[in-house]
Design a protein around this motif. Structure first.
Motif, PDB file in Angstrom:
ATOM      1  N   ALA A   1     -30.562   2.487   0.512  1.00 48.85           N
ATOM      2  CA  ALA A   1     -30.244   2.218  -0.896  1.00 48.85           C
ATOM      3  C   ALA A   1     -29.713   3.475  -1.585  1.00 48.85           C
ATOM      4  O   ALA A   1     -28.716   3.429  -2.322  1.00 48.85           O
ATOM      5  CB  ALA A   1     -31.479   1.697  -1.620  1.00 48.85           C
ATOM      6  N   ALA A   2     -30.358   4.595  -1.326  1.00 45.78           N
ATOM      7  CA  ALA A   2     -29.909   5.849  -1.945  1.00 45.78           C
ATOM      8  C   ALA A   2     -28.523   6.237  -1.452  1.00 45.78           C
ATOM      9  O   ALA A   2     -27.663   6.686  -2.239  1.00 45.78           O
ATOM     10  CB  ALA A   2     -30.911   6.960  -1.635  1.00 45.78           C
ATOM     11  N   ASN A   3     -28.273   6.066  -0.158  1.00 41.37           N
ATOM     12  CA  ASN A   3     -26.960   6.408   0.398  1.00 41.37           C
ATOM     13  C   ASN A   3     -25.861   5.516  -0.144  1.00 41.37           C
ATOM     14  O   ASN A   3     -24.738   5.975  -0.402  1.00 41.37           O
ATOM     15  CB  ASN A   3     -27.006   6.323   1.919  1.00 41.37           C
ATOM     16  N   VAL A   4     -26.161   4.230  -0.325  1.00 38.38           N
ATOM     17  CA  VAL A   4     -25.161   3.309  -0.873  1.00 38.38           C
ATOM     18  C   VAL A   4     -24.809   3.713  -2.296  1.00 38.38           C
ATOM     19  O   VAL A   4     -23.632   3.709  -2.688  1.00 38.38           O
ATOM     20  CB  VAL A   4     -25.677   1.859  -0.820  1.00 38.38           C
ATOM     21  N   ARG A   5     -25.814   4.052  -3.082  1.00 37.14           N
ATOM     22  CA  ARG A   5     -25.530   4.453  -4.465  1.00 37.14           C
ATOM     23  C   ARG A   5     -24.727   5.757  -4.516  1.00 37.14           C
ATOM     24  O   ARG A   5     -23.913   5.955  -5.413  1.00 37.14           O
ATOM     25  CB  ARG A   5     -26.836   4.603  -5.240  1.00 37.14           C
ATOM     26  N   GLU A   6     -24.968   6.626  -3.546  1.00 39.92           N
ATOM     27  CA  GLU A   6     -24.268   7.913  -3.540  1.00 39.92           C
ATOM     28  C   GLU A   6     -22.858   7.813  -2.945  1.00 39.92           C
ATOM     29  O   GLU A   6     -21.892   8.351  -3.509  1.00 39.92           O
ATOM     30  CB  GLU A   6     -25.077   8.937  -2.741  1.00 39.92           C
ATOM     31  N   LYS A   7     -22.736   7.106  -1.818  1.00 40.08           N
ATOM     32  CA  LYS A   7     -21.480   7.106  -1.065  1.00 40.08           C
ATOM     33  C   LYS A   7     -20.633   5.850  -1.287  1.00 40.08           C
ATOM     34  O   LYS A   7     -19.411   5.903  -1.114  1.00 40.08           O
ATOM     35  CB  LYS A   7     -21.783   7.235   0.427  1.00 40.08           C
ATOM     36  N   GLY A   8     -21.277   4.721  -1.606  1.00 37.93           N
ATOM     37  CA  GLY A   8     -20.555   3.472  -1.774  1.00 37.93           C
ATOM     38  C   GLY A   8     -20.517   2.651  -0.494  1.00 37.93           C
ATOM     39  O   GLY A   8     -20.583   3.183   0.621  1.00 37.93           O
ATOM     40  N   LEU A   9     -20.403   1.341  -0.650  1.00 39.55           N
ATOM     41  CA  LEU A   9     -20.417   0.432   0.499  1.00 39.55           C
ATOM     42  C   LEU A   9     -19.225   0.632   1.421  1.00 39.55           C
ATOM     43  O   LEU A   9     -19.347   0.454   2.632  1.00 39.55           O
ATOM     44  CB  LEU A   9     -20.464  -1.024   0.018  1.00 39.55           C
ATOM     45  N   ALA A  10     -18.069   0.969   0.880  1.00 40.58           N
ATOM     46  CA  ALA A  10     -16.884   1.142   1.724  1.00 40.58           C
ATOM     47  C   ALA A  10     -17.110   2.236   2.764  1.00 40.58           C
ATOM     48  O   ALA A  10     -16.651   2.122   3.909  1.00 40.58           O
ATOM     49  CB  ALA A  10     -15.663   1.455   0.863  1.00 40.58           C
ATOM     50  N   VAL A  11     -17.816   3.285   2.381  1.00 35.75           N
ATOM     51  CA  VAL A  11     -18.135   4.362   3.332  1.00 35.75           C
ATOM     52  C   VAL A  11     -19.255   3.930   4.269  1.00 35.75           C
ATOM     53  O   VAL A  11     -19.179   4.108   5.491  1.00 35.75           O
ATOM     54  CB  VAL A  11     -18.531   5.645   2.568  1.00 35.75           C
ATOM     55  N   MET A  12     -20.310   3.342   3.730  1.00 37.08           N
ATOM     56  CA  MET A  12     -21.464   2.951   4.532  1.00 37.08           C
ATOM     57  C   MET A  12     -21.125   1.878   5.556  1.00 37.08           C
ATOM     58  O   MET A  12     -21.726   1.802   6.632  1.00 37.08           O
ATOM     59  CB  MET A  12     -22.580   2.455   3.615  1.00 37.08           C
ATOM     60  N   ALA A  13     -20.136   1.034   5.236  1.00 41.69           N
ATOM     61  CA  ALA A  13     -19.762  -0.049   6.149  1.00 41.69           C
ATOM     62  C   ALA A  13     -19.294   0.471   7.504  1.00 41.69           C
ATOM     63  O   ALA A  13     -19.429  -0.217   8.526  1.00 41.69           O
ATOM     64  CB  ALA A  13     -18.664  -0.904   5.520  1.00 41.69           C
ATOM     65  N   GLU A  14     -18.743   1.668   7.547  1.00 43.23           N
ATOM     66  CA  GLU A  14     -18.251   2.216   8.809  1.00 43.23           C
ATOM     67  C   GLU A  14     -19.353   2.272   9.861  1.00 43.23           C
ATOM     68  O   GLU A  14     -19.119   1.989  11.042  1.00 43.23           O
ATOM     69  CB  GLU A  14     -17.673   3.620   8.582  1.00 43.23           C
ATOM     70  N   ASP A  15     -20.561   2.624   9.450  1.00 40.61           N
ATOM     71  CA  ASP A  15     -21.664   2.745  10.392  1.00 40.61           C
ATOM     72  C   ASP A  15     -22.524   1.495  10.484  1.00 40.61           C
ATOM     73  O   ASP A  15     -23.125   1.228  11.527  1.00 40.61           O
ATOM     74  CB  ASP A  15     -22.559   3.930   9.998  1.00 40.61           C
ATOM     75  N   ILE A  16     -22.600   0.720   9.407  1.00 41.48           N
ATOM     76  CA  ILE A  16     -23.488  -0.445   9.398  1.00 41.48           C
ATOM     77  C   ILE A  16     -22.910  -1.618  10.163  1.00 41.48           C
ATOM     78  O   ILE A  16     -23.607  -2.267  10.960  1.00 41.48           O
ATOM     79  CB  ILE A  16     -23.810  -0.853   7.943  1.00 41.48           C
ATOM     80  N   VAL A  17     -21.646  -1.936   9.953  1.00 49.61           N
ATOM     81  CA  VAL A  17     -21.058  -3.138  10.550  1.00 49.61           C
ATOM     82  C   VAL A  17     -21.151  -3.161  12.081  1.00 49.61           C
ATOM     83  O   VAL A  17     -21.461  -4.211  12.662  1.00 49.61           O
ATOM     84  CB  VAL A  17     -19.600  -3.322  10.061  1.00 49.61           C
ATOM     85  N   PRO A  18     -20.911  -2.056  12.794  1.00 47.03           N
ATOM     86  CA  PRO A  18     -21.023  -2.121  14.260  1.00 47.03           C
ATOM     87  C   PRO A  18     -22.413  -2.504  14.759  1.00 47.03           C
ATOM     88  O   PRO A  18     -22.546  -2.955  15.905  1.00 47.03           O
ATOM     89  CB  PRO A  18     -20.658  -0.690  14.694  1.00 47.03           C
ATOM     90  N   ARG A  19     -23.440  -2.374  13.922  1.00 48.06           N
ATOM     91  CA  ARG A  19     -24.791  -2.754  14.321  1.00 48.06           C
ATOM     92  C   ARG A  19     -25.001  -4.261  14.306  1.00 48.06           C
ATOM     93  O   ARG A  19     -26.007  -4.751  14.826  1.00 48.06           O
ATOM     94  CB  ARG A  19     -25.813  -2.101  13.382  1.00 48.06           C
TER      95      ARG A  19
END
Length: 262
Positions: free
Chosen positions: A137-155
């Motif tokens: 949650a903290a990372n999403v608020r800081e970096k945004g979903l577009a950035v976080m999606a790079e690592d989350i979606v492959p999981r």
């Protein structure tokens, strides 16, 4: 698509099929959209009326209000109930994956009289750890979903689905990246605080559990623990499938639903 005003927000939903058939409501995973069900619709619509919707800040549903500090499983379950009311259904079948399965657990625990059955996939009475969800949650608020999606979606997906559909990860990265950061973060915080281990032991709703052998987010052990705490049959574990069977093996998943619900 259709839209419903619910508690000051707009829900985007689809209500498809013959109104004389039993209603089946489908709830999608965190970070995705109601589009995860598209490849299952032809098979399901031959037997059911089907309702899907986008969670808060996902797809075309509006974001969660900025002045609200929390989202609860009850908030999400009430969306499903409002949509069932819109469809004119006193009772319905429900299927949900991941956070969609958490919605299903809330319905089983508190609104079992509205359920004809529940199918929960790739979920758990507890998912992950509080620390991991608060960090996300903290990372999403800081970096945004577009950035976080790079690592989350492959999981989300097993190797076979990625090999057979080369653009799969890129497509879902785009969809996730367009979501609302705060809504997603609030849902992460909800999952950090969610524990159904002591709430499902007296369930009276027919229940089917399904998991993926290659699911790293909610592995088969998560489904097995859920089965134990709610006295359910052993989960069906799909080989070479990750976190999203509706995308990875839609025909088999639809077959399991139809076989179990009719």
């Amino acid at each position: 698509m259709a839209f419903l005003n619910h508690r000051g927000r707009t829900l985007c939903y689809r209500l498809l099929g013959d109104a004389s058939r039993p209603l089946l409501i489908l709830a999608h995973p965190l970070g995705m959209s109601q589009g995860v069900w598209d490849d299952m619709l032809p098979a399901l619509l031959a037997r059911f009326r089907v309702l899907t919707w986008d969670l808060a800040g996902h797809g075309a549903s509006s974001a969660w209000p900025e002045d609200s500090a929390t989202i609860t499983p009850d908030d999400l379950a009430r969306e499903a109930l409002a949509l069932a009311d819109t469809a004119g259904a006193d009772a319905f079948h429900f299927a949900g994956t991941s956070i969609g399965g958490v919605i299903g657990q809330q319905l089983i625990a508190e609104q079992g009289d509205r359920l004809l059955s529940a199918t929960l996939t790739n979920t758990g009475a507890v998912i992950g750890t509080p620390d991991a969800w608060h960090l996300r949650a903290a990372n999403v608020r800081e970096k945004g979903l577009a950035v976080m999606a790079e690592d989350i979606v492959p999981r989300w997906f097993g190797a076979r689905a990625c090999e057979e559909q080369p653009a799969l990860l890129d497509g879902w990265r785009v969809i996730m990246g367009r979501g609302d950061d705060n809504s997603y973060a609030l849902l992460c915080e909800m999952l950090a605080n969610t524990d159904f281990r002591e709430k499902l032991d007296n369930r009276k709703v027919p229940l089917q559990l399904i998991g993926g052998a290659n699911d790293v987010a909610t592995p088969p052990e998560s489904l097995a623990a859920l089965a134990q705490c709610c006295n359910a049959a052993d989960p069906v574990i799909l080989e070479q499938v990750g976190h999203v069977p509706s995308v990875e093996c839609p025909d088999r998943f639809a077959g399991l639903l139809i076989e179990n619900l009719l």
